[in-house]
Design an enzyme around this catalytic site. Sequence first.
Site, short mmCIF file in Angstrom:
data_model
loop_
_atom_site.label_atom_id
_atom_site.label_comp_id
_atom_site.label_asym_id
_atom_site.label_seq_id
_atom_site.Cartn_x
_atom_site.Cartn_y
_atom_site.Cartn_z
N HIS A 163 66.14 58.04 32.87
CA HIS A 163 67.20 57.11 32.49
C HIS A 163 66.79 55.66 32.77
CE1 HIS A 163 69.81 60.33 31.51
NE2 HIS A 163 70.00 60.75 32.75
N ASP A 198 67.75 58.99 23.06
CA ASP A 198 67.87 60.38 23.50
C ASP A 198 66.51 60.85 24.02
OD1 ASP A 198 69.19 62.78 23.92
OD2 ASP A 198 68.74 63.54 21.92
N LEU A 249 72.02 37.15 19.80
CA LEU A 249 72.13 38.58 19.53
C LEU A 249 73.38 39.15 20.18
CD1 LEU A 249 70.67 41.13 18.36
CD2 LEU A 249 69.66 41.42 20.64
#
Length: 259
Positions: free
Chosen positions: A55, A37, A147
């Site tokens: 972003h 955030d 992962l």
Amino acid sequence: MTASNQGRGPLYRLYTSRLRRRLSPETVPHHVAMMIDGNRRWARQLGFDSAAHGHRAGAAKMREFLGWCDEIGIKVVSLYLLSTDNLTKRETGELSDLIEIIAELADELSREADWRVQHVGRADLLPPDLARVLADAAERTREHTGLHVNLAVGYGGRGEIVDAVRSIIAAHQVQGGSLDDLAASLTPEQIGEHLYTGGQPDPDLVIRTSGEQRLSDFLLWQSAHSEFYFVEALGPDLREVDFLRAIRDYTSRDRRFGG
């Protein structure tokens, strides 16, 4: 000066290395969920005229974050990248930029050596090009055993639970069962199996950046017994030392699982 430009000297590296060495594979969380955030605030504070700069910086940080997780032995990471609310409430230009950035990130992650990429969310709500990139990334890495990266795109926790219940009802009807039978036999485990993350362990730790302390409709069911850690740094400014402190804090907690 932003946090990402601070702490790059020898003392910082020594401290980071010490934190990392003190973590053992047996105590680190198996599954970490990340709510990045503050990307828009980061861009605004640095004087950029478009949120896309934030972003894009946030996406680069998430790629770095996944490397940190992989290095200390975390097995599953869930990234909250685009909510269903974002699809309707973000300004059109910003949303278009964000969709492009997410597509680039998904494609890049799917080309990492042995990482597995999975889309969690509503593909039917996404632009076709983005849905296709996410599907291709998942297919490309389907057999990978490294992962496990969940990309929450077009995701909403309440909607996920509704979709899970609908799936259970549909499967029950195919088997010829009645709704009364289903009501009597429905269990939390059944719902969990029909979530977008069905078959995966629930997140042990949920991290959120920028000082915000709310779930924002992310993994509502799965995080019922998760630990939470909130970082003041804006998303692109997250440092490895912030991450390692979060993991250290997690390892020191006495998890009571609702007790």
